[in-house]
Write a protein that holds these residues in place. Structure first.
Motif, PDB file in Angstrom:
ATOM      1  N   GLN A   1      -4.196   7.549  -2.282  1.00 47.78           N
ATOM      2  CA  GLN A   1      -3.995   8.600  -1.291  1.00 47.78           C
ATOM      3  C   GLN A   1      -4.396   8.034   0.055  1.00 47.78           C
ATOM      4  OE1 GLN A   1      -6.351  11.860  -2.514  1.00 47.78           O
ATOM      5  NE2 GLN A   1      -4.593  13.028  -3.262  1.00 47.78           N
ATOM      6  N   LYS A   2      -3.552   8.287   1.035  1.00 49.13           N
ATOM      7  CA  LYS A   2      -3.874   7.728   2.350  1.00 49.13           C
ATOM      8  C   LYS A   2      -4.419   8.842   3.239  1.00 49.13           C
ATOM      9  CE  LYS A   2      -0.760   6.361   5.654  1.00 49.13           C
ATOM     10  NZ  LYS A   2       0.402   5.591   6.108  1.00 49.13           N
ATOM     11  N   TYR A   3      -5.399   8.543   4.035  1.00 52.04           N
ATOM     12  CA  TYR A   3      -5.828   9.507   5.047  1.00 52.04           C
ATOM     13  C   TYR A   3      -6.244   8.736   6.291  1.00 52.04           C
ATOM     14  CZ  TYR A   3     -10.575   8.429   3.443  1.00 52.04           C
ATOM     15  OH  TYR A   3     -11.734   7.781   3.108  1.00 52.04           O
ATOM     16  N   THR A   4      -6.186   9.398   7.396  1.00 48.54           N
ATOM     17  CA  THR A   4      -6.478   8.681   8.640  1.00 48.54           C
ATOM     18  C   THR A   4      -7.784   9.184   9.258  1.00 48.54           C
ATOM     19  OG1 THR A   4      -5.002  10.259   9.651  1.00 48.54           O
ATOM     20  CG2 THR A   4      -4.136   8.057   9.333  1.00 48.54           C
ATOM     21  N   VAL A   5      -8.483   8.280   9.847  1.00 50.15           N
ATOM     22  CA  VAL A   5      -9.705   8.675  10.567  1.00 50.15           C
ATOM     23  C   VAL A   5      -9.664   8.017  11.949  1.00 50.15           C
ATOM     24  CG1 VAL A   5     -11.325   9.116   8.687  1.00 50.15           C
ATOM     25  CG2 VAL A   5     -10.910   6.778   9.417  1.00 50.15           C
ATOM     26  N   LEU A   6     -10.315   8.677  12.852  1.00 55.54           N
ATOM     27  CA  LEU A   6     -10.356   8.125  14.204  1.00 55.54           C
ATOM     28  C   LEU A   6     -11.693   7.403  14.368  1.00 55.54           C
ATOM     29  CD1 LEU A   6      -8.528   8.265  16.745  1.00 55.54           C
ATOM     30  CD2 LEU A   6     -10.060  10.084  17.558  1.00 55.54           C
ATOM     31  N   SER A   7     -11.611   6.089  14.482  1.00 56.30           N
ATOM     32  CA  SER A   7     -12.868   5.377  14.701  1.00 56.30           C
ATOM     33  C   SER A   7     -12.753   4.542  15.958  1.00 56.30           C
ATOM     34  CB  SER A   7     -13.188   4.481  13.503  1.00 56.30           C
ATOM     35  OG  SER A   7     -12.393   3.340  13.539  1.00 56.30           O
ATOM     36  N   GLU A   8     -13.754   4.623  16.794  1.00 56.40           N
ATOM     37  CA  GLU A   8     -13.773   3.927  18.094  1.00 56.40           C
ATOM     38  C   GLU A   8     -12.434   4.065  18.811  1.00 56.40           C
ATOM     39  OE1 GLU A   8     -14.943  -0.024  17.175  1.00 56.40           O
ATOM     40  OE2 GLU A   8     -16.874   0.625  16.366  1.00 56.40           O
ATOM     41  N   GLU A   9     -12.007   5.285  18.868  1.00 59.06           N
ATOM     42  CA  GLU A   9     -10.759   5.647  19.542  1.00 59.06           C
ATOM     43  C   GLU A   9      -9.523   4.957  18.989  1.00 59.06           C
ATOM     44  OE1 GLU A   9     -11.303   5.400  23.712  1.00 59.06           O
ATOM     45  OE2 GLU A   9     -13.154   6.546  23.598  1.00 59.06           O
ATOM     46  N   GLU A  10      -9.646   4.547  17.743  1.00 63.18           N
ATOM     47  CA  GLU A  10      -8.501   3.898  17.116  1.00 63.18           C
ATOM     48  C   GLU A  10      -8.186   4.635  15.836  1.00 63.18           C
ATOM     49  OE1 GLU A  10      -7.891  -0.374  15.894  1.00 63.18           O
ATOM     50  OE2 GLU A  10      -9.400  -0.552  17.495  1.00 63.18           O
ATOM     51  N   LEU A  11      -6.954   4.748  15.509  1.00 63.52           N
ATOM     52  CA  LEU A  11      -6.620   5.380  14.229  1.00 63.52           C
ATOM     53  C   LEU A  11      -6.809   4.375  13.108  1.00 63.52           C
ATOM     54  CD1 LEU A  11      -3.399   7.574  14.270  1.00 63.52           C
ATOM     55  CD2 LEU A  11      -5.738   8.217  13.714  1.00 63.52           C
ATOM     56  N   GLN A  12      -7.519   4.791  12.094  1.00 68.76           N
ATOM     57  CA  GLN A  12      -7.710   3.854  10.976  1.00 68.76           C
ATOM     58  C   GLN A  12      -7.149   4.456   9.693  1.00 68.76           C
ATOM     59  OE1 GLN A  12     -11.747   2.516  10.510  1.00 68.76           O
ATOM     60  NE2 GLN A  12     -10.955   0.557   9.866  1.00 68.76           N
ATOM     61  N   TYR A  13      -6.482   3.626   8.921  1.00 72.06           N
ATOM     62  CA  TYR A  13      -5.912   4.117   7.661  1.00 72.06           C
ATOM     63  C   TYR A  13      -6.865   3.800   6.511  1.00 72.06           C
ATOM     64  CZ  TYR A  13      -1.712   4.725  10.362  1.00 72.06           C
ATOM     65  OH  TYR A  13      -0.818   5.122  11.308  1.00 72.06           O
ATOM     66  N   ASN A  14      -7.345   4.850   5.925  1.00 71.36           N
ATOM     67  CA  ASN A  14      -8.226   4.656   4.768  1.00 71.36           C
ATOM     68  C   ASN A  14      -7.512   5.071   3.484  1.00 71.36           C
ATOM     69  OD1 ASN A  14     -10.080   4.017   6.653  1.00 71.36           O
ATOM     70  ND2 ASN A  14     -11.725   5.243   5.738  1.00 71.36           N
ATOM     71  N   PHE A  15      -8.005   4.538   2.373  1.00 67.90           N
ATOM     72  CA  PHE A  15      -7.355   4.863   1.091  1.00 67.90           C
ATOM     73  C   PHE A  15      -8.363   5.304   0.041  1.00 67.90           C
ATOM     74  CE2 PHE A  15      -4.515   2.079   3.316  1.00 67.90           C
ATOM     75  CZ  PHE A  15      -3.266   2.643   3.088  1.00 67.90           C
TER      76      PHE A  15
ATOM     77  N   LEU B   1       0.844  -1.201   0.000  1.00 66.16           N
ATOM     78  CA  LEU B   1       0.000   0.000   0.000  1.00 66.16           C
ATOM     79  C   LEU B   1       0.878   1.250   0.000  1.00 66.16           C
ATOM     80  CD1 LEU B   1      -2.775  -1.189   2.459  1.00 66.16           C
ATOM     81  CD2 LEU B   1      -3.132  -0.500   0.088  1.00 66.16           C
ATOM     82  N   GLY B   2       1.975   1.171   0.730  1.00 63.26           N
ATOM     83  CA  GLY B   2       2.912   2.297   0.785  1.00 63.26           C
ATOM     84  C   GLY B   2       3.475   2.596  -0.592  1.00 63.26           C
ATOM     85  N   TYR B   3       3.818   1.562  -1.321  1.00 66.28           N
ATOM     86  CA  TYR B   3       4.389   1.726  -2.650  1.00 66.28           C
ATOM     87  C   TYR B   3       3.386   2.428  -3.583  1.00 66.28           C
ATOM     88  CZ  TYR B   3       6.220   0.501  -7.244  1.00 66.28           C
ATOM     89  OH  TYR B   3       6.671   0.553  -8.543  1.00 66.28           O
ATOM     90  N   LEU B   4       2.146   1.981  -3.516  1.00 68.98           N
ATOM     91  CA  LEU B   4       1.111   2.576  -4.383  1.00 68.98           C
ATOM     92  C   LEU B   4       0.875   4.050  -4.034  1.00 68.98           C
ATOM     93  CD1 LEU B   4      -1.436  -0.379  -4.464  1.00 68.98           C
ATOM     94  CD2 LEU B   4      -0.175   0.512  -6.406  1.00 68.98           C
ATOM     95  N   THR B   5       0.958   4.348  -2.740  1.00 66.21           N
ATOM     96  CA  THR B   5       0.753   5.738  -2.314  1.00 66.21           C
ATOM     97  C   THR B   5       1.907   6.598  -2.814  1.00 66.21           C
ATOM     98  OG1 THR B   5      -0.170   4.727  -0.341  1.00 66.21           O
ATOM     99  CG2 THR B   5       0.064   7.112  -0.299  1.00 66.21           C
TER     100      THR B   5
END
Ligand SMILES: Nc1ncnc2c1ncn2[C@@H]1O[C@H](COP(=O)(O)OP(=O)(O)OP(=O)(O)O)[C@@H](O)[C@H]1O
Ligand SMILES: [Mg+2]
Length: 1024
Positions: A777-791, A767-771
């Protein structure tokens, strides 16, 4: 690009001369033994009679026609014939009734509009039979009368099928007008599934809104209505009288009714999952008849029956089955596919390894499709629509190469239609372990497993070893048997001694015999391996395949053998061989390969990827009918091929310079003794003392395992997978993507394949290579107090994914296209061709162009330019032979380049469709793709759309007067055989069925479009 073009393996029709009686095959009679023909016919006749009694009540004109007679009988004097008189009567009745209900309904405006659209689309037939369908439609008539409908001006007008529909509707309308008029007015139809009904239905809805706005149009229609029905009928008859009269029989119609009744019963049987298997494995008995008729298969083998009745199969669990070569695996898959299409009413995808095998399957299943009422659609080379057309009624069988199958599945997922796919069949499942093609196959299956719980997956192969891994991946049951209908004896030859392979012997082989053939000194020198001795034991009475390590070796061996064959060989089938040479010459605009010219008179030819498709097809046909008795070939002819071969000889235990693998060995020898073609089969592997030990291992060791290539094929594997997962929104965050990865074949074998890294690490890294590459494009969201990596997929990412561009080249392609915009030279096609010349063929090119080497230039660009010159010349000259000579490249390579460029051009087109800045390329590339796909004189293009009609055949057909798809669809196979040189009955029938199928598909697509246009938008604002 598909590899199929370079490594084509074909199945060719059963050879007649050696065909044993099917009853004499070693198959044990089983519960699968089918009902006797007599019983079957009796039953069918009774059903036909019953159906006739039921259907024809009150339809006198039909009753008058004898079952086998042409419906229109003496149409040369139709002014007074009783048939038209009946129409007149019906019209009179109708007029009176419609007068009484003059103001009851009014759909004129709506139909007026629909008619203009229909005319534009050239689908007047729809409107024609629409008018006779029901009184609503007759009332709707407006412009029909004013637009003279000339036979031939309409795509569908002069088709036999239109006659059939025309008549059906006429008959139906006479029924309706006679006693069901009121019902029809309410919109209920006895033809619930025709376009007419839906049209009328739509019209009714629309009318409710348009009331009051259409009376003017209606009154116009009233004045000329009467004229129209009769006149239309007359003009249709005149048109049809000019055209070849099709055999339209009452009994045919009734048989179709019986068939549809049987399908309904079968459907219910399947739905109720009862143990009663119906007439033929839950299928109509007609399927069994078709197998007898088209394939000569009268009863199933014991294993086939067992496999089809396995409880896991009945429960629609995923299944892998494995049997030796020629075990009859295809039939089981076909029956399961037919069940899915006809009884469960779902679409089916069949994935086959090579373009030519796809085409062969299309040809052989087209007749089944026409008889049983489903579509067969080709997804190979540059053919195939994405997403596929949504069919109204009939289901589709998509036959695809690995690459096209993947794109098809992607398009179904994207459009939310994946659940319409009831079954996916993969032939030669072991290919999952073969490089980038294996990776694509794995992705396709993994996506289906992940996203569609209702799609069943079935895989088959003759050469599987680590089945457990595959079972785990596919969550599949496994069935295997060692059955081979024709026994295959394996021999080894060392010096002049022949040994039989014997697993019980300590050394793995036992002495069989000494070669008994007197060799002169010259012969010994020329043929140290005793090939002449080995082949002359078999030919010319039986056929023989000699596998050689390289292309050049094939040609040399063929010539060498011919040098030592006696003159007697020349006398065998002399006339047919002359014909073959003549045809090869004609097909290649007077050119002829000098080697073939020397070897064919002896009944010998070479077969490898250096041949053009036309040559290959002609040679295979000649070989399967016995005109040729010996092929020297490369491994291109190894898997899945049904050619006759009493004896298969392996010239050396090598493929190119690599030592033979067990799987390859098994596939090659498996061509000997094909069921229904030969009664015995034997293989002889020629080896030198030095290779003895390795060969003894080869014959005794198990088959090779197949391993996932998903991660190893970096850009073409895991990268492409991730991009499409995010692009299709199958999985868009790290956790989901990881979860998906856990369901792959790679995950099953991860510990064996890549110990150093965990699956999680591999996922994150890719995933890093593709980004980094700007595709995600990677972005982060906070879900249930956890950081989640969305693409998110970027525009370039989407374009690459849509264009199925190898990610190793996507940025180069973008740069090249962008550069092209700065100064696109449109004076000729050269610049465009350059942009669509495949990158992956560039490294194989070695331009003979010294001047460039002396300068400092980028070799990749130069090579690509050189290849685009080749393509450019080819488009101009459309003659592979002269271009091959001009550029000193083999004709097979040139053809491969052309196919590759056609494919890549369509990929670039899809790439550009996603990127606004490349709008100009879209229109340009549509045309270029078409030109590259056909690369022939324009007039041949419609004929070449028919599966299996290549350039040479298209030329012959065109010269004989078959100028369009309609001509081919309506051709009489018997006439074709008489007028077209070197065309067998089987091929003629296949061409006609394929053309019919394509025509039906096109007609259906147009009807679909009409319906779509007339459909009431669901979000139409309410005007009340
Ligand atoms: N029940 C049957 N009776 C007679 N012939 C049969 C029967 N089933 C299959 N055949 C014939 O056997 C031949 C080989 O069948 P098929 O092509 O399915 O083999 P296969 O198992 O797929 O072999 P391979 O692994 O080499 O592709 C075909 O010509 C087919 O028509
Ligand atoms: Mg097979």
């Amino acid at each position: 690009m598909e590899e199929g073009c370079s490594r084509i393996r074909r199945r060719v029709s059963v050879r007649k001369r050696n065909r044993p009686s099917l009853a004499s095959t070693s198959a044990i009679p089983s519960a699968a033994q089918l009902q006797s023909r007599d019983e079957q016919e009796e039953k069918e006749e009774e059903m036909v009679a019953r159906s006739r009694r039921r259907k024809t009540v009150g339809v006198q004109p039909v009753e008058h026609n004898d079952s086998e007679e042409d419906m229109f009988g003496d149409y040369d004097s139709f002014t007074e014939n009783s048939f038209l008189a009946q129409v007149d009567d019906l019209e009179q009745k109708y007029l009176q009734l419609s007068e009484q209900r003059k103001h009851a309904t009014d759909f004129a405006t709506e139909d007026f509009c629909s008619e203009s659209i229909k005319n534009k689309l050239g689908v007047t037939t729809v409107s024609n039979f629409t008018e006779y369908k029901s009184d609503e439609h007759t009332e709707n008539q407006t412009e029909h009368e004013d637009v003279p409908i000339e036979p031939g001006t309409d795509v569908l007008y002069d088709l036999p099928s239109s006659q059939v529909l025309y008549f059906e509707n006429l008959q139906n309308s006479s029924n309706d007008l006679g006693d069901q008029l009121t019902e029809k007015r309410d919109g209920s139809s006895s033809f619930p599934n025709t376009v007419n009904e839906e049209l009328s239905h739509n019209c009714i809805k629309q009318q409710e809104q348009n009331d009051g706005s259409s009376s003017k149009v209606r009154s116009n229609s009233d004045t000329s209505r009467r004229k129209s029905i009769k006149d239309h009928l007359k003009s249709t008859m005149t048109g049809n009288a000019k055209a070849q009269t099709p055999i339209f029989s009452r009994s045919k119609q009734l048989k179709e009714t019986v068939l549809s009744e049987e399908i309904n019963v079968a459907k219910k049987t399947i739905e109720s999952s009862s143990d009663d298997l119906g007439p033929f494995y839950s299928l109509p008995s007609k399927v069994r008849d078709l197998y007898v008729q088209f394939k000569g298969i009268e009863k199933l083998y014991e294993w086939q029956h067992t496999c089809l009745t396995l409880s896991s199969v009945q429960e629609r669990k995923n299944l892998i089955y494995s049997l030796p070569t020629s075990g009859g695996k295809t039939l089981v898959a076909e029956i399961l596919m037919l069940q899915e299409l006809l009884c469960r009413r779902k679409d089916v995808l069949m994935i086959l390894p090579y373009v030519a095998i796809v085409q062969e399957k299309i040809s052989s299943l087209s007749s089944f499709a026409i008889e049983l009422g489903f579509f067969v659609e080709e997804y190979a080379g540059s053919k195939g629509r994405f997403p596929p057309i949504k069919r109204r009624e009939k289901k589709s069988l998509y036959i695809a190469t690995i690459e096209k199958g993947h794109s098809l599945v992607n398009s179904l997922i994207e459009t939310g239609r994946i659940d319409s796919l009831g079954l996916v069949v993969v032939d030669e499942l072991h290919m999952i372990g073969e490089g980038s093609r294996g990776a694509i196959l794995e992705m396709t299956l993994a996506k289906i497993l992940y996203i569609s719980k209702t799609t069943q997956v079935i895989g088959m192969s003759a050469t599987l070893n680590n089945v457990e891994d595959l079972q785990q991946f596919l969550q599949a049951e496994y069935y295997t048997s060692q059955f081979r209908p024709v026994e295959l004896k394996e021999y080894l030859k060392i010096n002049d001694t022949i040994y039989e392979v014997d697993s019980k012997a300590d050394s793995g082989m036992t002495f069989s015999r000494l070669l008994n053939y007197k060799y002169s000194d010259t012969l010994k020198k020329m043929d140290p391996d005793h090939l002449v001795a080995l082949v002359t034991e078999v030919i010319p009475n039986y056929s023989c395949l000699v596998f050689c390590p390289s292309k050049k070796n094939c040609e040399n061996v063929a010539e060498m053998i011919c040098k030592f064959l006696s003159k007697e060989y020349l006398k065998q089938r002399e006339k047919e061989k002359c014909e073959l040479i003549k045809n090869l010459r004609n097909m290649s605009s007077g050119n002829m390969c000098p080697v073939l010219k020397r070897t064919i008179p002896f009944g010998v030819a070479y077969h490898h990827s250096g041949l053009t498709n036309d040559e290959r097809r002609l040679l295979e046909e000649a070989y399967s009918t016995g005109t040729l008795c010996l092929f020297t070939c490369t491994s291109t002819l190894a898997a899945g091929v049904n050619l006759p071969a009493r004896r298969v000889i392996l010239r050396a235990p090598y493929v190119a310079k690599e030592f033979l693998k067990r799987n390859q060995y098994k596939q090659m020898i498996g061509r000997a003794g094909r069921a229904g073609i030969d009664t015995i089969g034997e293989s002889i592997l020629i080896l030198q003392e030095k290779d003895k030990q390795q060969v003894l291992e080869l014959i005794s060791r198990p088959l090779e395992n197949c391993y996932s290539c998903l991660v190893q094929e970096f850009t073409k594997g895991i990268q492409t997978l991730f991009l499409s997962l995010i692009g299709l929104k199958i999985a868009t965050n790290l956790d989901d993507i990881y979860h998906f990865m856990n369901g792959t074949f790679f995950a099953v074998q991860q510990k064996t394949l890549l110990k150093e890294k965990s699956l999680w690490e591999i996922t994150v890294e890719s995933l890093g290579y593709l980004t980094e590459k700007g595709l995600l494009q990677k972005y982060t969201v906070l879900s249930e107090e956890e950081l989640q990596y969305n693409f998110h997929i970027t525009k370039l990412g989407r374009a690459s994914f849509k264009g199925t561009i190898d990610l190793a080249y996507c940025d180069i392609l973008y740069r090249d296209l962008k550069k092209g915009l700065e100064g696109l030279v449109l004076e000729s096609l050269l610049h465009l061709i350059y942009l669509t010349t495949p990158y992956d063929l560039v490294s194989q090119c070695d331009p003979d162009w010294m001047i460039y080497f002396r300068q400092k230039v980028d070799k990749d660009i130069v090579n690509r330019l050189y290849l685009s010159f080749v393509l450019y010349t080819l488009l101009k000259e459309t003659n592979i032979w002269s271009v091959s000579e001009k550029f000193n490249m083999s004709r097979g390579y040139i053809q491969n380049l052309l196919t590759g460029a056609a494919s890549f051009s369509s990929c670039v087109l899809h790439f550009c469709e996603e990127l606004e800045e490349f709008w100009v390329y879209r229109a340009l590339l549509v045309e270029l793709t078409k030109k590259l796909t056909y690369c022939v004189k324009v007039e041949l293009i419609p004929l070449m759309e028919v599966t299996g009609v290549l350039e040479g055949r298209a030329k012959q057909l065109y010269d004989a007067g078959y100028k369009s798809l309609m001509h081919l669809a309506n051709a009489n196979p018997e006439v074709l055989i008489r007028t077209i040189d070197h065309l067998s009955r089987c091929q003629a029938k296949q061409i006609v069925s394929s053309a019919k199928m394509l025509l039906h598909e096109k007609a259906e697509a147009l009807q679909e479009e009409v319906e779509e246009l007339l459909r009431l938008p669901s979000d139409l604002p309410d005007v009340q």
